[in-house]
Design an enzyme around this catalytic site. Structure first.
Site, mmCIF file in Angstrom:
data_model
loop_
_atom_site.group_PDB
_atom_site.id
_atom_site.type_symbol
_atom_site.label_atom_id
_atom_site.label_comp_id
_atom_site.label_asym_id
_atom_site.label_seq_id
_atom_site.Cartn_x
_atom_site.Cartn_y
_atom_site.Cartn_z
ATOM 1 N N SER A 109 43.589 -26.006 -87.582
ATOM 2 C CA SER A 109 43.787 -26.017 -89.033
ATOM 3 C C SER A 109 44.073 -27.403 -89.585
ATOM 4 O O SER A 109 43.477 -27.820 -90.587
ATOM 5 C CB SER A 109 44.915 -25.057 -89.418
ATOM 6 N N ASP A 110 45.000 -28.152 -88.958
ATOM 7 C CA ASP A 110 45.325 -29.460 -89.527
ATOM 8 C C ASP A 110 44.222 -30.476 -89.266
ATOM 9 O O ASP A 110 43.984 -31.360 -90.098
ATOM 10 C CB ASP A 110 46.682 -29.964 -89.029
ATOM 11 N N CYS A 111 43.520 -30.359 -88.136
ATOM 12 C CA CYS A 111 42.359 -31.230 -87.914
ATOM 13 C C CYS A 111 41.299 -30.974 -88.981
ATOM 14 O O CYS A 111 40.666 -31.913 -89.491
ATOM 15 C CB CYS A 111 41.763 -30.984 -86.528
ATOM 16 N N GLU A 142 42.669 -32.450 -92.418
ATOM 17 C CA GLU A 142 42.645 -33.910 -92.497
ATOM 18 C C GLU A 142 41.215 -34.433 -92.573
ATOM 19 O O GLU A 142 40.932 -35.395 -93.297
ATOM 20 C CB GLU A 142 43.385 -34.518 -91.303
#
Length: 763
Positions: A483-485, A488
């Site tokens: 999710s955070d990859c 970003e």
């Protein structure tokens, strides 16, 4: 001499790629490469690390940096600057320092647009690979002489002064990693008294002084049983029947955290087979060397729950031990006898089906190195000459990394993650015209690394979630959504879409942006938080069944403040550019995400970091997410509390320094060093900028920026300091690129948000 090869691979029967190997980074040894001077510099770097190995344990990742800077004929032509005592930071000084950092960092970009770097640190990654190659008979082909030399260098470099090895490079000695490292040295040819500085003898003494390997944790018991230096009856059950349980049961693979699922999948296969490698003369010697009693006289049934206190972070609750005992005493004896062994055989068949599915959908990279080795060995056990095992062999180089401290095994690589952060840092510098080629290449890498498809076939039946439109932690071939990859990388694509294509390249097709948003929206929980890989929601009580002793929260997916914040920032930016796409869902996501961030704030004003050290890291993320929706010190109590925490923990030199002990202890622990940590200083600096600190009192910001400027090195680099990454509370990760990304990013945000923009001739 070792050379790093980028995006190299030749499609054949055993090796293939979804995007022409973009992001792949592999090391090769060329005996004819390098001048005498170049080789001397490498030896100097190795010796410097060795001499200082107890002072700064993470390496500076110098080998590939030397190679890239040499190939690009890089020379720092911008004069160095320092801020003297009592001197104010001028816009000119900040600009010079920033430009020096940007020029240096741009020279480190690979030809495919990413920035290579080590992402390692745990000391239990490498030994299982060596053991697997020994068992399968491929040790000398996979690890020729130079590989073995560098692996031994790594082991020697990270031996603690007491003779043991920690769970990670900065950790206290543990039975798990000491025993695994000792076995690794013996397999690679060292005698029981061999190794640099009597490494083997010191390690064996540590092992025997701490109860012998009967006290090794469960993962160690499993690997030693596989090797033949332990007995399977001394391990807790890992029944493969787990993979054929009805889906309505609360304990079911679909409800597990994906890493836990993919580790115990091959582990249960090997347990179900009771596989044991060849009992060689070396294995017989290990049976003598690793125990303080005769091997044949050990009461294996009594050692199942034994764990050295140095390894014990998560003591098993009574209910878990009761479950293991029930399986051990009642279930296992039945499942290994007719007619119930038919069920065991069916379970093994289903388990291997899942292993092959995960292997194929990750191009035999798997989720990470722990799963990689176990799955590879399971494939060999199924068919030593089969294609599945050979495809695994072809992907081993993707995990190996060489630096001045030797060769180690990476978790999987952090190419996409690092690139997304690096690009945002460079864009914040506002040097777009000067680094246009760097930005174009980075943009191209991000676009080519997006996962284009969901897992194959009926992926839900295989317990998988959608991945189309996501980004993985490493590269597209890995295929696992994070999710955070994703958030970003999406931020990068959205930023680039507003910039001239002649400067940064063509914007990504909006449809692919929509795919990314779909993935992010699908991962939000009812409490507003965002999980990392798959939707959370399994009962929390399942964590009582955590079978490891040195990790916490591994059984089910959990929400993370960092992932939630990244997603909020990405969706706020997306909403501005595409206000008509899933408007209600995006708005609800943002509102619920903000509430989650506020709800999980610690009483002292900080947030707990799951992926970085620790409260400073998460506070930077949280403040960024709150700032994205317009919340600041003036209108948000959570921001005010966080600012108080950051100002309270600022050190006398103007920086911040948080010990990795904050992560396992779950309370803020300050570094016991005189100097602050530059990466953490940059996190705190950017967090305060998010809060609106510049309007209230910019002095803490000036002090932090001064520290960053004054620690910059002659070539524009920044020094490597303490480790700053973490996972599962208790294990640290060395992200070698952080020392460049974050000080640069911090200076960039300071320059454009704190200092009055002025033009100066800085060269």
């Amino acid at each position: 001499m070792w050379k790093l090869k980028i995006a190299k691979g030749q499609d054949d029967r055993y090796l293939y790629s979804t995007n022409n190997y973009i992001g792949r980074q592999i090391w090769e040894f060329d005996p004819n490469a390098g001048t005498i001077e170049e080789q001397a510099k490498i030896e100097e770097a190795r010796q410097h690390y060795w001499n200082n190995r107890y002072k700064v344990k993470p390496n500076s990742d110098l080998l590939w940096r030397m190679q890239f800077l040499r190939e690009k004929n890089f020379k720092q032509r911008i004069r160095a600057v320092k801020v003297e005592e009592g001197e104010e930071i001028s816009h000119e000084i900040a600009t010079v320092a920033l430009h020096r950092a940007v020029h240096f960092f741009s020279a480190l970009q690979a030809t495919d647009g990413h920035w290579p770097a080590e992402s390692a640190g745990p000391l239990f990654f490498l030994p299982p690979l060596v053991m697997c190659m020994y068992i399968t008979g491929h040790l000398n082909t996979v690890f020729p002489a130079e590989h073995r030399k560098e692996i031994l260098r790594y082991i020697y470099c990270h031996q603690n002064e007491d003779g043991g090895w920690g769970l990670h490079i900065e950790g206290h000695s543990t039975m798990f990693c000491t025993a695994m490292s000792y076995i690794c040295m013996r397999i690679l040819g060292e005698g029981p008294e061999g190794g640099v500085n009597n490494a083997c003898a010191r390690a064996r003494k540590w092992i025997l002084d701490h109860g012998s390997v009967i006290a090794i944790p469960s993962w160690g018991k499993t690997w030693l049983s596989i090797l033949g230096a332990f007995e399977w009856i001394g391990t807790n059950p890992m029944p493969p029947e787990f993979w054929i349980l009805p889906s309505f049961l609360p304990v079911h693979p679909a409800k597990m955290w994906c890493y836990c699922r993919t580790v115990y999948m091959p582990m249960s296969y090997l347990y179900g087979k009771r596989f044991v490698g060849p009992i060689t003369p070396l294995i017989l010697k290990l049976r003598e060397e690793l125990y303080d009693q005769t091997y044949d006289e050990i009461n294996w049934k009594k050692v199942r729950h034994v764990c050295a206190k140095e390894d014990l972070y998560y003591p098993h609750p009574f209910v878990q031990d009761l479950m293991w005992d029930s399986l051990y005493i009642c279930t296992e004896p039945l499942l290994t006898r007719w007619p119930f062994n038919k069920l065991r055989n069916k379970a093994l068949e289903v388990t291997m089906k899942h292993i092959h599915y995960e292997d194929e959908n990750s191009r035999y990279i798997t989720m990470g190195c722990v799963e990689k080795v176990l799955s590879m060995l399971a494939c060999w056990v199924e068919d030593p000459n089969g294609d599945h095992f050979k495809k695994h062999l072809a992907r081993i180089p993707d995990f190996l990394w060489v630096a001045e401290d030797g060769m180690k095994m990476q978790g999987c690589g952090s190419q996409s993650w690092d690139a997304s952060l690096a690009i945002q840092a460079l864009l914040a510098s506002e040097m777009n015209d000067e680094i246009s080629d760097t930005l174009k290449n980075g943009h191209d890498f991000i676009k080519q690394s997006q996962v284009k498809d969901n897992p194959s076939g009926d992926f839900k039946v295989m317990y998988r979630h959608i991945s189309k439109g996501s980004w993985a932690f490493a590269d597209q071939d890995l295929g696992w959504q994070v999710s955070d990859c994703t958030a970003e990388a999406l931020k990068c694509c959205l930023l680039f879409s507003t910039m001239p294509p002649e400067i940064v390249g063509e914007a990504m097709d909006p449809v692919r942006l929509y795919d990314s948003v779909n993935v992010i929206l699908s991962l939000q929980s009812k409490n507003g938080g965002l999980s990392a890989w798959e939707p959370a929601g399994a009962p929390e009580y399942l964590e009582l069944l955590n079978p490891t002793e040195f990790f916490e929260d591994i059984v089910i997916e959990h929400e993370h403040v960092e992932c939630t914040s990244s997603a909020i920032q990405a969706l706020v930016r997306f909403k501005k550019l595409y206000p008509g796409h899933r408007t209600t869902e995006v708005d609800n996501f943002i509102n619920n995400g903000v509430k989650y961030i506020e709800d999980v704030q610690e009483p002292d004003g900080s947030w707990y970091g799951n992926w970085g050290v620790c409260f400073i890291y998460a506070s930077w993320f949280a403040l960024g997410g709150l700032a994205a929706v317009g919340l600041s010190y003036s209108n948000c109590a959570a921001v005010r509390k966080s600012v108080e925490f950051l100002l309270r923990t600022q050190r006398s030199d103007g920086g911040w320094g948080e010990s990795y002990r904050s992560c396992p202890d779950k309370v803020y622990r300050e570094l016991e060093t005189e100097h602050s940590n530059l990466v953490q200083t940059a996190w705190a600096l950017m967090g305060l900028i998010h809060s609106g600190q510049v309007e209230r009192d910019p002095r803490p910001l000036h002090r932090a920026a001064k520290l960053l400027i004054n620690f910059q090195m002659e070539d524009g680099d920044f020094p490597q300091q303490e480790i700053t990454g973490v996972f599962l509370r208790n294990c640290m990760m060395h992200y070698a690129l952080y020392r460049n990304i974050f000080p640069l990013w911090g200076l960039a945000e300071y320059r454009r948000n704190v200092l009055v923009p002025l033009k100066h001739n800085y060269i």
